[in-house]
Write a protein that holds these residues in place. Sequence first.
Motif, mmCIF file in Angstrom:
data_model
loop_
_atom_site.group_PDB
_atom_site.id
_atom_site.type_symbol
_atom_site.label_atom_id
_atom_site.label_comp_id
_atom_site.label_asym_id
_atom_site.label_seq_id
_atom_site.Cartn_x
_atom_site.Cartn_y
_atom_site.Cartn_z
ATOM 1 N N ALA A 1 0.837 -1.201 0.000
ATOM 2 C CA ALA A 1 0.000 0.000 0.000
ATOM 3 C C ALA A 1 0.873 1.253 0.000
ATOM 4 C CB ALA A 1 -0.935 0.007 1.213
ATOM 5 N N ALA A 2 1.982 1.194 0.728
ATOM 6 C CA ALA A 2 2.855 2.358 0.848
ATOM 7 C C ALA A 2 3.797 2.524 -0.338
ATOM 8 C CB ALA A 2 3.678 2.260 2.137
ATOM 9 N N PHE A 3 4.310 1.420 -0.875
ATOM 10 C CA PHE A 3 5.373 1.503 -1.878
ATOM 11 C C PHE A 3 5.021 0.867 -3.217
ATOM 12 C CE2 PHE A 3 7.337 1.357 2.341
ATOM 13 C CZ PHE A 3 8.033 2.547 2.330
ATOM 14 N N GLY A 4 3.893 0.165 -3.282
ATOM 15 C CA GLY A 4 3.519 -0.530 -4.506
ATOM 16 C C GLY A 4 3.928 -1.990 -4.452
ATOM 17 N N VAL A 5 3.260 -2.787 -5.259
ATOM 18 C CA VAL A 5 3.499 -4.238 -5.269
ATOM 19 C C VAL A 5 4.921 -4.545 -5.716
ATOM 20 C CG1 VAL A 5 2.805 -6.418 -6.345
ATOM 21 C CG2 VAL A 5 1.062 -4.805 -5.592
ATOM 22 N N ARG A 6 5.377 -3.897 -6.778
ATOM 23 C CA ARG A 6 6.714 -4.202 -7.309
ATOM 24 C C ARG A 6 7.800 -3.967 -6.263
ATOM 25 N NH1 ARG A 6 10.824 -1.578 -9.263
ATOM 26 N NH2 ARG A 6 9.800 0.448 -9.319
ATOM 27 N N ARG A 7 7.718 -2.842 -5.553
ATOM 28 C CA ARG A 7 8.747 -2.550 -4.547
ATOM 29 C C ARG A 7 8.568 -3.395 -3.294
ATOM 30 N NH1 ARG A 7 9.632 3.456 -3.379
ATOM 31 N NH2 ARG A 7 11.482 2.613 -2.389
ATOM 32 N N TYR B 1 11.634 -6.237 16.302
ATOM 33 C CA TYR B 1 11.805 -6.098 14.863
ATOM 34 C C TYR B 1 10.482 -5.803 14.165
ATOM 35 C CZ TYR B 1 14.210 -6.291 10.513
ATOM 36 O OH TYR B 1 14.749 -5.927 9.312
ATOM 37 N N ILE B 2 9.413 -6.454 14.602
ATOM 38 C CA ILE B 2 8.093 -6.193 14.024
ATOM 39 C C ILE B 2 7.692 -4.740 14.288
ATOM 40 C CG2 ILE B 2 5.629 -6.764 14.231
ATOM 41 C CD1 ILE B 2 6.636 -9.716 14.668
ATOM 42 N N ALA B 3 7.988 -4.237 15.474
ATOM 43 C CA ALA B 3 7.701 -2.831 15.787
ATOM 44 C C ALA B 3 8.513 -1.905 14.873
ATOM 45 C CB ALA B 3 8.002 -2.541 17.250
ATOM 46 N N TYR B 4 9.752 -2.271 14.588
ATOM 47 C CA TYR B 4 10.598 -1.488 13.682
ATOM 48 C C TYR B 4 9.995 -1.443 12.274
ATOM 49 C CZ TYR B 4 14.338 -0.735 10.276
ATOM 50 O OH TYR B 4 15.073 -0.313 9.207
ATOM 51 N N VAL B 5 9.554 -2.607 11.749
ATOM 52 C CA VAL B 5 8.952 -2.652 10.414
ATOM 53 C C VAL B 5 7.654 -1.839 10.398
ATOM 54 C CG1 VAL B 5 7.923 -4.156 8.659
ATOM 55 C CG2 VAL B 5 10.063 -4.810 9.751
ATOM 56 N N ALA B 6 6.862 -1.936 11.466
ATOM 57 C CA ALA B 6 5.619 -1.159 11.568
ATOM 58 C C ALA B 6 5.936 0.339 11.520
ATOM 59 C CB ALA B 6 4.871 -1.514 12.849
ATOM 60 N N PHE B 7 6.973 0.751 12.244
ATOM 61 C CA PHE B 7 7.389 2.160 12.244
ATOM 62 C C PHE B 7 7.815 2.595 10.846
ATOM 63 C CE2 PHE B 7 10.820 5.293 12.539
ATOM 64 C CZ PHE B 7 10.145 6.329 13.171
ATOM 65 N N THR C 1 5.874 5.600 8.842
ATOM 66 C CA THR C 1 6.577 6.861 8.584
ATOM 67 C C THR C 1 7.072 6.990 7.148
ATOM 68 O OG1 THR C 1 8.684 5.913 9.339
ATOM 69 C CG2 THR C 1 7.312 7.068 10.986
ATOM 70 N N ALA C 2 6.645 6.070 6.273
ATOM 71 C CA ALA C 2 7.073 6.129 4.874
ATOM 72 C C ALA C 2 6.559 7.410 4.229
ATOM 73 C CB ALA C 2 6.527 4.925 4.120
ATOM 74 N N PRO C 3 7.281 7.927 3.245
ATOM 75 C CA PRO C 3 6.804 9.110 2.551
ATOM 76 C C PRO C 3 5.439 8.857 1.922
ATOM 77 C CG PRO C 3 8.865 8.313 1.582
ATOM 78 C CD PRO C 3 8.537 7.425 2.720
ATOM 79 N N VAL C 4 4.578 9.852 1.953
ATOM 80 C CA VAL C 4 3.217 9.679 1.453
ATOM 81 C C VAL C 4 3.211 9.515 -0.059
ATOM 82 C CG1 VAL C 4 0.960 10.764 1.260
ATOM 83 C CG2 VAL C 4 2.206 10.848 3.407
ATOM 84 N N VAL C 5 4.050 10.241 -0.757
ATOM 85 C CA VAL C 5 4.202 10.072 -2.197
ATOM 86 C C VAL C 5 5.548 9.412 -2.403
ATOM 87 C CG1 VAL C 5 4.366 11.242 -4.406
ATOM 88 C CG2 VAL C 5 2.824 12.127 -2.642
ATOM 89 N N GLN C 6 5.575 8.325 -3.164
ATOM 90 C CA GLN C 6 6.822 7.578 -3.320
ATOM 91 C C GLN C 6 7.950 8.488 -3.782
ATOM 92 O OE1 GLN C 6 6.278 4.115 -5.732
ATOM 93 N NE2 GLN C 6 4.460 3.497 -4.616
ATOM 94 N N GLY D 1 13.179 11.721 -1.126
ATOM 95 C CA GLY D 1 14.455 11.210 -1.605
ATOM 96 C C GLY D 1 14.840 9.856 -1.057
ATOM 97 N N ARG D 2 13.990 9.246 -0.236
ATOM 98 C CA ARG D 2 14.348 7.943 0.331
ATOM 99 C C ARG D 2 13.902 6.845 -0.633
ATOM 100 N NH1 ARG D 2 12.200 7.249 6.177
ATOM 101 N NH2 ARG D 2 10.320 8.029 5.211
ATOM 102 N N GLU D 3 14.690 6.594 -1.650
ATOM 103 C CA GLU D 3 14.335 5.606 -2.662
ATOM 104 C C GLU D 3 14.332 4.203 -2.055
ATOM 105 O OE1 GLU D 3 12.756 4.917 -5.988
ATOM 106 O OE2 GLU D 3 13.059 6.981 -5.401
ATOM 107 N N ASN D 4 15.128 3.943 -1.045
ATOM 108 C CA ASN D 4 15.222 2.613 -0.463
ATOM 109 C C ASN D 4 14.430 2.483 0.825
ATOM 110 O OD1 ASN D 4 16.989 1.747 -2.483
ATOM 111 N ND2 ASN D 4 18.720 2.663 -1.428
ATOM 112 N N ALA D 5 13.407 3.302 1.012
ATOM 113 C CA ALA D 5 12.664 3.268 2.265
ATOM 114 C C ALA D 5 11.777 2.040 2.398
ATOM 115 C CB ALA D 5 11.808 4.538 2.394
#
Length: 199
Positions: free
Chosen positions: A31-37, A81-87, A91-96, A100-104
Amino acid sequence: MAEAVLALISATALLLGSPGPAPLALAGTSAAFGVRRGLPFLFGILVGLSVAILGASLGLAALFQAYPPARQIVQGLGAAYIAYVAFKIATAPVVQGDDGRENAAPRFIDGFILNLLNPKAYAAFLALFSQFLLPLAEPGTAFLATAIVCLLVATVVDVAWLLLGGIIGPLLKRPRSARMLRVLFAVLMVAALLWAILQ
């Protein structure tokens, strides 16, 4: 034999397909980054799941029973670790790429570690191997066949969660809605984790 396979498939789909940390992380990631990413994260989850299957079939339960602190350590590491992934999802950028965080997006290693330390995965496979082991004459073959069926079902279920997130993601083009979706997935991941720990 067909009934045993159907029972194993059903039980595996229910245990692994229920909204837990890994499925919710997959949906949140796509949902945040797209299926491909989200594909590297999916592959990491499946490889981590393979290790969990191996651990369950080799008697990880015996280790946890003999040394209860080992289970608590794995649960603590998994929870962190699950809490880290949830965070990371929340906090991912709203628009991909908007900051500038291409590897987020969560990576292969994130998915691998998530399932490697996921107590739900081990508990599910211990239950499956103890209750739904396929009735084959050779025990080694029975464990291998059961593991393959479990991994195939897990792959289908995890791909479905990844696609679900991909379907939901584009529907929320407005930044506020997108942020709310990501935070919701993150909160649900943590809630599923807490529920699993408190059981």
